[in-house]
Structures are given as C-alpha cells and as structure tokens.
Write an enzyme that holds these catalytic residues in place. Sequence first.
Site, mmCIF file in Angstrom:
data_model
loop_
_atom_site.group_PDB
_atom_site.id
_atom_site.type_symbol
_atom_site.label_atom_id
_atom_site.label_comp_id
_atom_site.label_asym_id
_atom_site.label_seq_id
_atom_site.Cartn_x
_atom_site.Cartn_y
_atom_site.Cartn_z
ATOM 1 N N ASP A 103 -44.909 -14.223 -2.999
ATOM 2 C CA ASP A 103 -44.212 -13.372 -3.957
ATOM 3 C C ASP A 103 -43.289 -12.477 -3.131
ATOM 4 O O ASP A 103 -43.781 -11.650 -2.345
ATOM 5 C CB ASP A 103 -45.238 -12.550 -4.745
ATOM 6 C CG ASP A 103 -44.580 -11.704 -5.823
ATOM 7 O OD1 ASP A 103 -43.417 -11.284 -5.636
ATOM 8 O OD2 ASP A 103 -45.227 -11.455 -6.848
ATOM 9 N N VAL A 104 -41.995 -12.647 -3.296
ATOM 10 C CA VAL A 104 -41.062 -11.917 -2.425
ATOM 11 C C VAL A 104 -41.057 -10.409 -2.685
ATOM 12 O O VAL A 104 -40.471 -9.657 -1.909
ATOM 13 C CB VAL A 104 -39.615 -12.472 -2.503
ATOM 14 C CG1 VAL A 104 -39.534 -13.875 -1.955
ATOM 15 C CG2 VAL A 104 -39.053 -12.374 -3.916
ATOM 16 N N LYS A 124 -27.425 -7.382 -9.292
ATOM 17 C CA LYS A 124 -26.531 -8.358 -8.667
ATOM 18 C C LYS A 124 -25.307 -7.660 -8.047
ATOM 19 O O LYS A 124 -24.792 -8.092 -7.019
ATOM 20 C CB LYS A 124 -26.113 -9.430 -9.675
ATOM 21 C CG LYS A 124 -27.286 -10.311 -10.131
ATOM 22 C CD LYS A 124 -27.937 -11.059 -8.961
ATOM 23 C CE LYS A 124 -29.003 -12.027 -9.397
ATOM 24 N NZ LYS A 124 -29.580 -12.820 -8.301
ATOM 25 N N TYR A 161 -30.144 -6.335 -14.655
ATOM 26 C CA TYR A 161 -29.752 -7.522 -13.895
ATOM 27 C C TYR A 161 -28.348 -7.323 -13.291
ATOM 28 O O TYR A 161 -28.124 -7.606 -12.110
ATOM 29 C CB TYR A 161 -29.771 -8.733 -14.827
ATOM 30 C CG TYR A 161 -29.453 -10.053 -14.168
ATOM 31 C CD1 TYR A 161 -30.431 -10.756 -13.477
ATOM 32 C CD2 TYR A 161 -28.180 -10.614 -14.255
ATOM 33 C CE1 TYR A 161 -30.147 -11.978 -12.882
ATOM 34 C CE2 TYR A 161 -27.883 -11.826 -13.670
ATOM 35 C CZ TYR A 161 -28.884 -12.508 -12.982
ATOM 36 O OH TYR A 161 -28.594 -13.719 -12.394
ATOM 37 N N ASN A 213 -32.444 -16.783 -2.772
ATOM 38 C CA ASN A 213 -32.141 -17.292 -4.110
ATOM 39 C C ASN A 213 -33.063 -16.749 -5.198
ATOM 40 O O ASN A 213 -32.682 -16.673 -6.360
ATOM 41 C CB ASN A 213 -32.219 -18.828 -4.080
ATOM 42 C CG ASN A 213 -32.258 -19.426 -5.469
ATOM 43 O OD1 ASN A 213 -31.244 -19.495 -6.161
ATOM 44 N ND2 ASN A 213 -33.447 -19.849 -5.914
ATOM 45 N N THR A 268 -30.243 -23.839 -16.090
ATOM 46 C CA THR A 268 -31.618 -23.708 -15.597
ATOM 47 C C THR A 268 -32.405 -22.966 -16.681
ATOM 48 O O THR A 268 -31.835 -22.490 -17.665
ATOM 49 C CB THR A 268 -31.710 -22.879 -14.304
ATOM 50 O OG1 THR A 268 -31.486 -21.506 -14.624
ATOM 51 C CG2 THR A 268 -30.703 -23.336 -13.256
HETATM 52 P P1 NAI Z 1 -35.147 -20.053 -12.180
HETATM 53 O O1 NAI Z 1 -35.923 -19.125 -13.036
HETATM 54 O O2 NAI Z 1 -35.240 -21.518 -12.436
HETATM 55 O O3 NAI Z 1 -35.498 -19.837 -10.638
HETATM 56 C C1 NAI Z 1 -35.862 -18.602 -10.118
HETATM 57 C C2 NAI Z 1 -36.697 -18.834 -8.884
HETATM 58 O O4 NAI Z 1 -37.015 -17.567 -8.327
HETATM 59 C C3 NAI Z 1 -38.030 -19.555 -9.179
HETATM 60 O O5 NAI Z 1 -38.282 -20.499 -8.164
HETATM 61 C C4 NAI Z 1 -39.041 -18.427 -9.122
HETATM 62 O O6 NAI Z 1 -40.320 -18.860 -8.687
HETATM 63 C C5 NAI Z 1 -38.406 -17.542 -8.056
HETATM 64 N N1 NAI Z 1 -38.914 -16.183 -8.132
HETATM 65 C C6 NAI Z 1 -38.725 -15.260 -9.108
HETATM 66 N N2 NAI Z 1 -39.398 -14.141 -8.811
HETATM 67 C C7 NAI Z 1 -40.016 -14.362 -7.620
HETATM 68 C C8 NAI Z 1 -40.875 -13.587 -6.792
HETATM 69 N N3 NAI Z 1 -41.254 -12.340 -7.132
HETATM 70 N N4 NAI Z 1 -41.317 -14.132 -5.646
HETATM 71 C C9 NAI Z 1 -40.970 -15.381 -5.291
HETATM 72 N N5 NAI Z 1 -40.157 -16.167 -6.039
HETATM 73 C C10 NAI Z 1 -39.705 -15.656 -7.180
HETATM 74 O O7 NAI Z 1 -33.648 -19.548 -12.295
HETATM 75 P P2 NAI Z 1 -32.313 -19.999 -11.540
HETATM 76 O O8 NAI Z 1 -31.269 -20.028 -12.560
HETATM 77 O O9 NAI Z 1 -32.545 -21.187 -10.718
HETATM 78 O O10 NAI Z 1 -32.054 -18.722 -10.608
HETATM 79 C C11 NAI Z 1 -31.839 -18.787 -9.215
HETATM 80 C C12 NAI Z 1 -30.914 -17.650 -8.794
HETATM 81 O O11 NAI Z 1 -29.633 -17.845 -9.377
HETATM 82 C C13 NAI Z 1 -31.398 -16.260 -9.246
HETATM 83 O O12 NAI Z 1 -31.171 -15.324 -8.218
HETATM 84 C C14 NAI Z 1 -30.496 -15.972 -10.426
HETATM 85 O O13 NAI Z 1 -30.335 -14.594 -10.658
HETATM 86 C C15 NAI Z 1 -29.210 -16.648 -9.974
HETATM 87 N N6 NAI Z 1 -28.271 -16.922 -11.051
HETATM 88 C C16 NAI Z 1 -28.586 -17.813 -12.055
HETATM 89 C C17 NAI Z 1 -27.681 -18.037 -13.067
HETATM 90 C C18 NAI Z 1 -27.959 -18.996 -14.186
HETATM 91 O O14 NAI Z 1 -27.180 -19.032 -15.162
HETATM 92 N N7 NAI Z 1 -28.993 -19.830 -14.115
HETATM 93 C C19 NAI Z 1 -26.372 -17.356 -13.108
HETATM 94 C C20 NAI Z 1 -26.157 -16.452 -11.992
HETATM 95 C C21 NAI Z 1 -27.071 -16.254 -11.021
#
Ligand code: NAI
Length: 253
Positions: free
Chosen positions: A63-64, A159, A155, A90, A190
């Site tokens: 957990d980061v 960011k 959020y 990420n 996603t």
């Molecule tokens: P997602 O929900 O599929 O992935 C998020 C990942 O972060 C997961 O693997 C989760 O386990 C991990 N995570 C969350 N909290 C955590 C914690 N406390 N410790 C360890 N791991 C943790 O969502 P997605 O879309 O793949 O998001 C990835 C990145 O992209 C994020 O930073 C998000 O803010 C960013 N992003 C996503 C967008 C979208 O439209 N999907 C748009 C802009 C940015």
Amino acid sequence: MISFAGKSVLVTGASSGIGEAIARRFAGLGANLLLTARRNLSPADIAARYPAAGGAVHYLSADVTHKEAADRLVAHAVELFGGLDVLVNNAGILFRGTAMECTDAEWTATLETNVTSVFRLSRAALRVMTAKKSGAIVNIASDWGLVGARGAAAYGASKGAVVQLTRSMALDHAAEGIRINAVCPGDTDTRMLDGAMSGLPRAELLRTLGEAIPLGRVGRPAEVADAVCFLASDQSSFITGVMLAVDGGNSAG
Ligand code: NAI
C-alpha cells in the site's frame, strides 16, 4: 527502436488499468520489472499476465500510503536487479465531488495516495539514481492537473501537485543526469471511469465521454503506456520537466 533490456523498472498500481498496460509494454521491451499494487498476485498470476516478458517480472504487494512502503519497494528492486533505472508512479485514486461534497477522509486519502506516495517513492528512487548519475522517473498525473477538474476537487488538487512536484524535481536533479517527466492522461478506458456518469451502460458512458474529447473518443491504456515508455527511454534523452498530455486534445482548449 526502444529497448529496456538490462534495465530495472518499478511500476506502482500495476494490477489493473493503465498500470497493467504500462507493465505489459515494459515487459515486451525486455525490462526487468518489479510491479506493485495493493492486491496479492501469485507468481502464477504474473507469469500468465506477462507471457512475452523479455526480462524478469517480480511482484510485491504494498500500500503506497504506508510510510515505509517506498523504501521497501526501492530496496527490493535494488536487491533483485542491482539498481533502479526507471520509476513509474502510477498508483492513484479518484473520489468524485466538489469541495463542498468532499469529506476530510476523502481529501486525506487522495493526497496521501496521489501525491505523498509520489514524493516518497521518488525520494527513495533518487537516492539510488543520483549515486549512479542516471535514471528516469515518470509520474502519471492527469489532464485535470493541467486544467480545472469539474466535480473532482481533491483529485484535481492532487494531480496539480504532481505536475508541480514533477517540474521541481526535474529542475533539482537534471544536473545529476536524472530525467523526471509526467504523462497526463485524459479520460481513459479503465475502471476509474466507472463513476463518471452513474447508471449509464459502459458503452454509452464511453461514447458520451468521447463526444466531449477533440479526437472523439476516450483513450486506451496502451496509448498512455506508449507515452510512458517513450519518456522512460533513451529516445527522450533531452526531455525533462515535461507534462505530456495523452488526452485526445482535451487540455489544448
Ligand atoms: P485503476 O483504478 O484501474 O488503477 C489504479 C491502480 O492504483 C490500481 O492498481 C490500484 O491497486 C493502485 N492503487 C490505488 N491506491 C493504491 C495504494 N494505496 N497503494 C498501492 N496501489 C494503489 O485506474 P487507472 O485509470 O488505471 O489509474 C492509473 C493512474 O492513471 C492513476 O494515477 C489515475 O489517477 C491516472 N489517470 C487515469 C485516468 C483515467 O481516465 N482512467 C485519467 C487521468 C489520470
């Protein structure tokens, strides 16, 4: 041709969505990978996910937001691979809501996950990278770090902080040969989009969100991954402190 053969890469939030796509790209380009997310994944799960990996693929759940996670993850990468060449921050979470709707707990969780973890992991990685005078960090920010985020106040703030942290660290560590950039995705297909418009079936949700984007659709995780690999690679050797929007033109207006 981009190759990460012989390079060690740490990717957070690698269990799903964009992080999983990033891991897949690096695996295909020969990297030695340490992947992490909160979920427990077995070595069999990992082998099934990355059948075409050119290098080693390891997984450590963490957990980061836990204070010791960053040092533990970076130390594990160094133990496995003898160093760390690339860090991809990420992992992220999104609570939707205006400032009036945002609870203290949501605010704190958002900042801890999206900003503090990026700071701690970058600090731990920089300690290793500066000793070697080389390395690349790529942070996943958002187009909502570049323009205002309607209905996602915490959020957007988080960011925006990642964007400025990226620029500041890029300036501080350029002379040490370390490049630090961010990718700013727009709406990407996603599970993070799930709460975007409650009640809409997935296909309709994607179509509706896509209509508001200049290129006419939401992004694919693999498109974000391509940008990350470019910024982590020697192909971008003169690029640091850049926010690369991968958002179909959303932040151009
Ligand atoms: P997602 O929900 O599929 O992935 C998020 C990942 O972060 C997961 O693997 C989760 O386990 C991990 N995570 C969350 N909290 C955590 C914690 N406390 N410790 C360890 N791991 C943790 O969502 P997605 O879309 O793949 O998001 C990835 C990145 O992209 C994020 O930073 C998000 O803010 C960013 N992003 C996503 C967008 C979208 O439209 N999907 C748009 C802009 C940015």
